[in-house]
Design an enzyme around this catalytic site. Structure first.
Site, PDB file in Angstrom:
ATOM      1  N   ASP B  54      -4.857   6.583  -6.615  1.00 34.26           N
ATOM      2  CA  ASP B  54      -5.384   7.878  -6.161  1.00 34.26           C
ATOM      3  C   ASP B  54      -5.014   9.002  -7.123  1.00 34.26           C
ATOM      4  O   ASP B  54      -4.158   8.832  -7.989  1.00 34.26           O
ATOM      5  CB  ASP B  54      -4.799   8.212  -4.777  1.00 34.26           C
ATOM      6  N   TYR B 112       5.006  -1.302  -6.633  1.00 37.81           N
ATOM      7  CA  TYR B 112       4.917   0.160  -6.648  1.00 37.81           C
ATOM      8  C   TYR B 112       6.303   0.763  -6.488  1.00 37.81           C
ATOM      9  O   TYR B 112       7.171   0.182  -5.822  1.00 37.81           O
ATOM     10  CB  TYR B 112       4.037   0.667  -5.494  1.00 37.81           C
TER      11      TYR B 112
END
Lengths: 266, 266
Positions: B54, B112
């Site tokens: 994003d 992540y």
């Protein structure tokens, strides 16, 4: 007039250094003075900084002093400053200070940190806050080189030309290299160098780190550095490394100058 | 046509995310496709990314795949890309890949990392790469909460609304919190959260970290999180935290997809 002592953190990337300049370049000092003018209805305030950091150099604990006509609760002043300052500079603490307090003249020591990215390609996530060399560096050679600077030395070899300081003698109390956290892909190491002294000449830390890199890549021995330091000749010294890896972490004051700090929110 | 696999690092701050958009927003995919077009004399190349990060999300090890008419030595391709890419995105490795290789479809897992700045004031030096909350968080409560996510779960409670994925079941193999290096003045802690899974839903990591923050400030217990996860109801879940603290660190492939990497200079 009331004298204040404010601790500042900033990302130096988009500043032309600390010191206000005639030509209208964006500086940290100018930005803080402008913010104070906004808070004081146009009052012109002269702000002194403990360290006159160069363009691109960052701070976690720069100390600024100034006097204002208005009396503020220190935490209110810091909050008000943060409401008008751009987000690359923050007031992280504020305190009342004695009238005679001057952030630079009364500083008794400083801690600087340099972060070095040695990946083959500069990591985009570190490019604002780390210097980059694309070489594998030998940590034991760098550690040995770092020890050369500890003690009281004449650092004339590391002084910027054209500097007008009275003496180039400084006492370094700590000069240490350690491995940094995290990776710089693919596989390059991050090195963190920290140095404490009673004062620093202009570009002194960057000249030290330039020398550590030369030592780490095997080009300069610790003995050669020791001799070049003793030579007190700027031309005999490796070039200073780029500014963006350097951060002014802390400024020290003797107990008298150290008013109790006021922690600040927002 | 020759298929390539390129590992990318980027600072997501100034990108509107990975995925190319009609409206001309600056995206990582669009930037890489433009760079390849420049190298290929205008050749239009479709680049697939393993993770459609994003806006504001960073990468240390994003993997991209694409096919080019021209045959490059992989290290030459990476060097050529770095010569035309802007400095907030770097090709850090390149390799030849089997014709059928697709960076997203063949990914078997990802790692992540989220960095959280808990100082009273957001540190200017971390504002691009750390999320900020001005609270003292309880690490043991956050650690207990992080353990809730390990294992095979239906993560529907954490899925972005309007997402079109076929299944919201994912297997999390690691979910860990640790103290980060360095300080955020004055005195705030840095927390680093890492999570590995076979795949992630959109905003899943940010929703997990939003939940960890609620646990760390004492608002949500691990039991309440466990129940809200089982409820499979997006409305029952804490809000996702801001994007800027998130980094795609690594993408994994089964051995067949993992062509040997070629290290790259400059």
């Amino acid at each position: 007039m009331t004298t204040y002592r404010v601790t500042l953190a900033y990302d130096g990337t988009d500043f032309a250094g600390w010191q206000a300049q005639a030509a209208g370049a964006r500086t940290v000092q100018g930005t803080v003075e402008e913010a104070l003018a906004r808070l004081g209805g146009g009052e012109r305030v002269a702000v002194a900084g403990a360290g006159r950091t160069d363009a691109g150099v960052h701070a976690l604990g720069q100390v600024a002093s100034f006097a204002l006509a208005r009396e503020w609760a220190p935490s209110d002043l810091a909050r008000a400053l943060n409401a008008v300052l751009p987000d690359d500079v923050r007031a992280i603490a504020a305190a009342l200070a004695p009238d005679a307090f001057h952030a630079r003249r009364q500083a008794t020591g400083k801690l600087y940190r340099y972060v070095l990215d040695t990946g083959p390609v500069p990591s985009p996530l570190r490019r604002r806050c780390a210097g980059h060399v694309p070489w594998t560096l030998d940590p034991s050679a760098m550690t040995e080189a770092a020890a050369v600077f500890v003690g009281r030395h004449d650092f004339a070899s590391l002084a910027s030309t054209g500097s007008s300081v009275k003496t180039t003698v400084r006492t370094v109390t700590r000069s240490e290299l350690r491995a940094g956290e995290g990776e710089t892909p693919p596989g390059g190491a991050i090195w963190v160098y920290e140095v404490e002294a009673d004062g620093f000449l202009r570009k002194m830390v960057r000249s030290i780190v330039g020398a550590l890199v030369e030592a780490g890549r095997g080009a300069w021995s610790a003995d050669r550095l020791r001799a070049a330091l003793a030579a007190r000749d700027r031309r005999a010294w490796p070039a200073p490394i780029e500014a963006r890896g350097l951060t002014l972490v802390r400024v020290d004051y003797a107990a008298a100058g150290a008013a109790p700090r006021d922690r600040v929110a927002g």
